[in-house]
Design a protein around this motif. Structure first.
Motif, PDB file in Angstrom:
ATOM      1  N   PHE A 221       0.481  -7.909  -5.238  1.00 37.39           N
ATOM      2  CA  PHE A 221       1.941  -7.823  -5.319  1.00 37.39           C
ATOM      3  C   PHE A 221       2.361  -7.654  -6.785  1.00 37.39           C
ATOM      4  CE2 PHE A 221       5.767  -9.253  -2.706  1.00 37.39           C
ATOM      5  CZ  PHE A 221       6.700  -8.769  -3.602  1.00 37.39           C
ATOM      6  N   GLN A 222       1.836  -8.506  -7.656  1.00 35.32           N
ATOM      7  CA  GLN A 222       2.190  -8.416  -9.081  1.00 35.32           C
ATOM      8  C   GLN A 222       1.827  -7.051  -9.659  1.00 35.32           C
ATOM      9  OE1 GLN A 222       0.067 -11.718 -10.848  1.00 35.32           O
ATOM     10  NE2 GLN A 222       1.820 -13.108 -10.641  1.00 35.32           N
ATOM     11  N   ASP A 223       0.626  -6.599  -9.356  1.00 31.81           N
ATOM     12  CA  ASP A 223       0.166  -5.318  -9.906  1.00 31.81           C
ATOM     13  C   ASP A 223       1.032  -4.154  -9.419  1.00 31.81           C
ATOM     14  OD1 ASP A 223      -1.846  -6.685 -11.178  1.00 31.81           O
ATOM     15  OD2 ASP A 223      -3.448  -6.061  -9.800  1.00 31.81           O
ATOM     16  N   THR A 224       1.493  -4.247  -8.157  1.00 32.59           N
ATOM     17  CA  THR A 224       2.360  -3.186  -7.626  1.00 32.59           C
ATOM     18  C   THR A 224       3.702  -3.188  -8.341  1.00 32.59           C
ATOM     19  OG1 THR A 224       1.277  -3.396  -5.469  1.00 32.59           O
ATOM     20  CG2 THR A 224       3.376  -2.244  -5.519  1.00 32.59           C
ATOM     21  N   MET A 225       4.226  -4.380  -8.604  1.00 32.24           N
ATOM     22  CA  MET A 225       5.491  -4.460  -9.347  1.00 32.24           C
ATOM     23  C   MET A 225       5.321  -3.866 -10.752  1.00 32.24           C
ATOM     24  SD  MET A 225       7.506  -5.766  -7.096  1.00 32.24           S
ATOM     25  CE  MET A 225       6.463  -4.837  -5.961  1.00 32.24           C
ATOM     26  N   MET A 226       4.195  -4.153 -11.383  1.00 30.51           N
ATOM     27  CA  MET A 226       3.960  -3.623 -12.724  1.00 30.51           C
ATOM     28  C   MET A 226       3.752  -2.104 -12.694  1.00 30.51           C
ATOM     29  SD  MET A 226       4.250  -6.049 -14.946  1.00 30.51           S
ATOM     30  CE  MET A 226       3.241  -5.786 -16.396  1.00 30.51           C
ATOM     31  N   ARG A 227       3.194  -1.596 -11.607  1.00 33.87           N
ATOM     32  CA  ARG A 227       3.076  -0.132 -11.464  1.00 33.87           C
ATOM     33  C   ARG A 227       4.462   0.503 -11.392  1.00 33.87           C
ATOM     34  NH1 ARG A 227      -0.313   3.447  -7.763  1.00 33.87           N
ATOM     35  NH2 ARG A 227       0.236   4.860  -9.455  1.00 33.87           N
ATOM     36  N   MET A 228       5.371  -0.157 -10.677  1.00 31.08           N
ATOM     37  CA  MET A 228       6.749   0.361 -10.621  1.00 31.08           C
ATOM     38  C   MET A 228       7.365   0.396 -12.014  1.00 31.08           C
ATOM     39  SD  MET A 228       8.642  -1.133  -7.256  1.00 31.08           S
ATOM     40  CE  MET A 228      10.169  -0.510  -7.947  1.00 31.08           C
TER      41      MET A 228
ATOM     42  N   ALA B 119      12.218  -2.213 -11.118  1.00 27.52           N
ATOM     43  CA  ALA B 119      12.557  -0.789 -11.115  1.00 27.52           C
ATOM     44  C   ALA B 119      13.180  -0.407 -12.456  1.00 27.52           C
ATOM     45  CB  ALA B 119      13.526  -0.495  -9.974  1.00 27.52           C
ATOM     46  N   ASP B 120      13.123   0.895 -12.765  1.00 28.35           N
ATOM     47  CA  ASP B 120      13.768   1.364 -13.999  1.00 28.35           C
ATOM     48  C   ASP B 120      15.275   1.218 -13.924  1.00 28.35           C
ATOM     49  OD1 ASP B 120      11.564   2.359 -15.630  1.00 28.35           O
ATOM     50  OD2 ASP B 120      11.259   3.825 -14.043  1.00 28.35           O
TER      51      ASP B 120
ATOM     52  N   ALA C  27       0.841  -1.202   0.000  1.00 28.39           N
ATOM     53  CA  ALA C  27       0.000   0.000   0.000  1.00 28.39           C
ATOM     54  C   ALA C  27       0.871   1.244   0.000  1.00 28.39           C
ATOM     55  CB  ALA C  27      -0.929  -0.013   1.212  1.00 28.39           C
ATOM     56  N   GLY C  28       1.961   1.200   0.783  1.00 32.95           N
ATOM     57  CA  GLY C  28       2.871   2.336   0.831  1.00 32.95           C
ATOM     58  C   GLY C  28       3.570   2.590  -0.488  1.00 32.95           C
ATOM     59  N   LEU C  29       3.966   1.495  -1.161  1.00 33.01           N
ATOM     60  CA  LEU C  29       4.599   1.641  -2.474  1.00 33.01           C
ATOM     61  C   LEU C  29       3.645   2.271  -3.482  1.00 33.01           C
ATOM     62  CD1 LEU C  29       6.657  -1.649  -3.041  1.00 33.01           C
ATOM     63  CD2 LEU C  29       7.493   0.675  -3.373  1.00 33.01           C
ATOM     64  N   ASN C  30       2.404   1.819  -3.481  1.00 38.60           N
ATOM     65  CA  ASN C  30       1.412   2.405  -4.389  1.00 38.60           C
ATOM     66  C   ASN C  30       1.166   3.873  -4.071  1.00 38.60           C
ATOM     67  OD1 ASN C  30       0.059   0.410  -6.396  1.00 38.60           O
ATOM     68  ND2 ASN C  30       0.285  -0.792  -4.517  1.00 38.60           N
ATOM     69  N   LYS C  31       1.126   4.188  -2.776  1.00 28.19           N
ATOM     70  CA  LYS C  31       0.946   5.581  -2.376  1.00 28.19           C
ATOM     71  C   LYS C  31       2.128   6.432  -2.828  1.00 28.19           C
ATOM     72  CE  LYS C  31      -1.061   8.974  -0.083  1.00 28.19           C
ATOM     73  NZ  LYS C  31      -2.360   9.540  -0.515  1.00 28.19           N
TER      74      LYS C  31
ATOM     75  N   PRO D 177      10.456   7.939 -13.156  1.00 25.20           N
ATOM     76  CA  PRO D 177      11.502   6.925 -12.995  1.00 25.20           C
ATOM     77  C   PRO D 177      11.503   6.352 -11.581  1.00 25.20           C
ATOM     78  CG  PRO D 177      12.470   9.129 -13.081  1.00 25.20           C
ATOM     79  CD  PRO D 177      11.025   9.283 -13.413  1.00 25.20           C
ATOM     80  N   THR D 178      11.642   5.040 -11.473  1.00 26.26           N
ATOM     81  CA  THR D 178      11.722   4.371 -10.178  1.00 26.26           C
ATOM     82  C   THR D 178      13.101   3.733 -10.045  1.00 26.26           C
ATOM     83  OG1 THR D 178      10.758   2.356 -11.114  1.00 26.26           O
ATOM     84  CG2 THR D 178       9.247   3.902 -10.050  1.00 26.26           C
TER      85      THR D 178
END
Length: 802
Positions: free
Chosen positions: A569-576, A602-603, A516-520, A582-583
């Motif tokens: 988890f997968q969706d958060t990784m794909m958001r990154m 990550a990028d 949740a924190g990563l998405n935020k 840039p991440t």
């Protein structure tokens, strides 16, 4: 002032320390000439070969034997075995003239002044003027080694004391001689920090310098306290280990590893050369240490010390402990204290010290006696060994693996409270500490505007610690720069439009709060910032997904909820991967499982050199389910070139997961395609990592970062690959290399990385691979043997092979 560049160094002396220093210079890309003495007689193998003392093989035997032994040692002194090619060996008779071509000569011979002076005399005949020349002495005064040397030699000569092992321990003490120039000291101070990745500390030329003077005092103090308080060695190691932010080896196990003779040598040197030290008598060895020295119970090198490993009748091993009263070995005893129980819910080590110092049991007595002795001693060493108290803290953290130095611990307890404890033990602090309190300064350290300030006894004010401008210290900015916080993360504004997402969970495991924190963090960065760094300054980046949560869901058969969690988890990784900013991932220490998957998406990865990264999910009976299996499939196909045997490339990536390969340094992660050449980078100094990651995020944003387009062109090989993998796993099971459950996990992974049971090679999307990855992960979570593996890992921290 001319610019000084280090392209080549000569290391004189190839023992454990010399070879270790040579390897660390090779680690950072420097060419090394490693020299040692010529043997005076042939050994049996050389006689059998018919060799003579004039043969090069014989003349370089000592250096080559020492160097090869170092390369085989564990943990390895070198980031990657191929870096050993940067080191050339030779001897001090045939090859000493080659030192004329080096930029820095480092002497690492035996700790005898007469031998060191003889070596320097020979080196000066060949050394080019203005070349740096330093000694790695651990205690011989630098001024004595200067005698008889030229003016140029003395101006460019000083001590540079690495701690063993040179790769892993960060302390780099620089000890000026009487004529060492400021330019040389400033250069070495900066080079140690920026290039060698060290904590550079300029010390005074006093016996044992800073680290060993304080560290050996601490150990000697414990030696004398252990009998006085009626403690066992197990109890002392329990009290002086991770609970106070020290290594697991604590005190007595550390002495076994280092060698009792090494400690005795330094302690005797301090006892002989510091007659005016108020704690002089503490450096006199207690009777049990003298007895151990006579018995040659020196620790690991002699097979026994404070601990002894023995074989039992059933063939298993057992660790025995030394009873200091009888000097006989006995079975280890468990150590439990009520005071330690009170700290179990306190995650931050620094917050435990007030509790420990207030304990009502034997542990509390121990800590009060231990802290008061240490506080008194370190306050009295200023200004004798250094004018700056923070250098003592830096030395203990970097050289002895303490999480917090003595003055930081004193601050945590409270300076006034610390003095009260000292007085109760009949001790007093140095006068300058009372002067500090009288001047209105109530602590040794303060934080202001993101920088750390420290009390200066000469000005009686708090002064900014120099050299912080290259670092971002999250502890210093967390409160003032916090943008968002939940139980799993803190998101900080680290300046220039860049956010940092810092994990705060236990061992930085990745669960719902962290995701949740990563998405935020991505939401905030996309809306109001230019880039995002995912980094922290804990001991480890992340040990992976919260397997406890996975275990509970699987046991309760809450498969819909587990499916949703894995998809989250997968969706958060794909958001990154596909965000509009840039991440940057900044891994260090253990970066396992889900922590590795995060970095893969990550990028860019800005990894600390000491990063142990890998996809280790096989150890708990599953495959990588947060995009790791998909990503390694994608990375394999990105390497496919016309004419390649594509199956071989895919097989290598399959084995990276199936063998749970973990790199022993960030450089090894390039071999497994976890880090990618030309894209990801490695920094040697972990303290610079967040600042470096921020700089890359800023640069990528300023260069016009474009949101990537999702991939649907991933070539999977279908039945062609799946058939090969299934035959391979069947063969390995039949040969008893893997268990039936290992085979089942491997076959699930094979199915995913082949793209399923497709009749021919096909281009698929990332989402297609994610879906079959998740399906395979969930199916394995229904297996009893997988649950046994997860449960065993949760209980013991070790994998189960069932």
């Amino acid at each position: 002032m001319s610019k000084r560049i280090i392209k080549k160094v000569a290391v004189i002396g190839s023992g454990i320390m010399g070879s270790g220093i040579a390897c660390h210079f090779a680690n950072i890309g420097v060419e090394v000439l490693l020299l040692d003495i010529v043997p005076r007689e042939l050994n049996d193998a050389e006689k059998a070969k018919g060799l003579s003392l004039n043969d090069k093989e014989v003349r370089n035997r000592i250096v080559n034997s020492s160097f090869q032994s170092a390369l085989k040692s564990k943990p390895s002194p070198i980031y990657h075995q191929k870096f050993a090619d940067r080191i050339t060996t030779g001897n001090l008779e045939d090859d000493i003239s080659k030192v004329k071509d080096v930029d820095w000569i480092i002497e690492v011979v035996v700790e005898r002044l007469d031998i060191k002076k003889q070596v320097f005399e020979n080196l000066e005949k060949h050394r080019t003027p203005s070349t740096l020349i330093t000694s790695n002495t651990s205690g011989i005064p630098i001024k004595f080694m200067n005698d008889g040397r030229s003016e140029d030699f003395q101006q460019h000569f000083c001590g540079t004391h690495f701690f063993n092992p040179a790769r892993y321990l960060k302390l780099f003490e620089i000890i000026p001689g009487p004529k060492t120039t400021t330019e040389v000291l400033d250069f070495l101070n900066g080079y140690g920090e920026q290039y060698l990745g060290k904590t550079s500390v300029i010390a005074k030329d006093t016996p044992a310098f800073i680290g060993n003077r304080i560290g050996i005092f601490g150990i000697q103090s414990l030696f004398h306290q252990v009998k006085e308080l009626g403690l066992t060695i197990e109890e002392v190691d329990k009290l002086t280990g991770p609970v106070i932010g020290r290594p697991k080896s604590a005190t007595f196990r550390t002495v076994d590893v280092v060698g009792l003779d090494t400690l005795v040598h330094v302690a005797n040197g301090i006892y002989e050369n510091c007659p005016d030290d108020e704690a002089h008598k503490l450096f006199k060895l207690p009777d049990f240490i003298n007895s151990m020295m006579e018995n040659k119970w020196l620790g690991s090198k002699t097979g026994q010390g404070f601990y002894k490993k023995v074989k039992k009748d059933d063939g298993s091993s057992e660790i025995l402990s030394l009873d200091l009263n009888t000097l006989e070995y006995r079975q280890k005893k468990s150590a439990r204290f009520a005071t330690l129980e009170l700290t179990k819910t306190v995650d931050k080590v620094i917050d435990r010290f007030p509790i420990l110092a207030s304990g009502k049991d034997k542990a509390g007595d121990f800590y009060r006696k231990n802290f008061s002795a240490m506080f008194t001693y370190v306050s009295n060493r200023i200004p004798e060994i250094t004018d700056n108290l923070y250098k003592i803290d830096d030395a203990m953290k970097a050289g002895f693996g303490w999480e917090h130095g003595p003055f930081q611990i004193w601050d945590a307890i409270g300076v006034d409270k610390g003095i009260d404890i000292m007085k109760a033990e009949g001790l007093e602090p140095a006068a300058w500490v009372n002067d500090m309190l009288d001047s209105g300064n109530k602590s040794f350290y303060t934080v202001k505007d993101g920088a750390t300030y420290v009390y200066d006894f000469t000005t009686k004010t708090q002064e900014k610690i120099p050299g912080q401008d290259s670092f971002i210290i999250l502890d210093n900015i967390r409160k003032t720069n916090e943008v968002f916080k939940n139980p799993g993360v803190v998101i900080e504004d680290i300046g220039d439009g860049i956010l940092n997402c810092e994990f705060q969970s236990k061992m930085n495991t990745i669960g719902g709060d962290v995701l949740a924190g990563l998405n935020k963090a991505i939401d905030l960065a996309e809306k109001d910032f230019q880039g995002l760094v995912i980094g922290n300054q804990a001991a480890n980046f992340s040990v992976g997904a919260n397997i406890g949560m996975i275990f509970m869901m699987a046991v309760e058969q809450e498969y819909d909820e587990l499916n949703m969690s894995i998809k989250y988890f997968q969706d958060t990784m794909m958001r990154m991967r596909y965000s509009s900013i840039p991440t940057i991932s900044a891994p260090h220490g253990m970066t396992l499982g889900g922590g590795c998957e995060l970095s893969l998406h990550a990028d860019k990865i800005v990894a600390a050199a000491e990063t142990y990264i890998g996809l280790v999910e096989f150890g708990v009976g599953v495959i990588p389910g947060g995009g790791g299996s998909k990503e390694m499939t994608l990375r394999a196909q990105d390497l496919f070139q016309k004419g390649d045997v594509e199956l071989n490339i895919l097989r290598e990536h399959f084995l990276t997961i199936a063998m749970a390969k973990v790199s022993t340094s960030a450089y090894e992660a390039y071999d497994n395609n976890i880090l990618q050449k030309g894209k990801d980078i490695v920094v040697v100094n972990k303290d610079r990592q967040i600042a470096t990651a921020k700089a890359y995020a800023k640069l990528m944003a300023e260069q016009g970062y474009t949101q990537p387009i999702k991939r649907n062109d991933i070539k999977v090989l279908g039945k062609q690959a799946l058939g090969l993998f299934l035959v391979g796993t069947d063969s390995m099971n039949a040969s008893n290399y893997i268990s039936e459950h290992d085979q089942k996990i491997a076959n699930k992974l094979a199915y995913v990385m082949s793209g399923g049971d497709l009749s021919e090679p096909t281009n698929v999307s990332e989402q297609y691979l994610l879906d079959i990855e998740r399906e395979a992960f969930l199916s394995l979570c229904t297996e009893r043997k997988t649950l046994e593996r997860i449960q065993h890992m949760l209980k013991t921290g070790k994998p189960l092979r069932n």
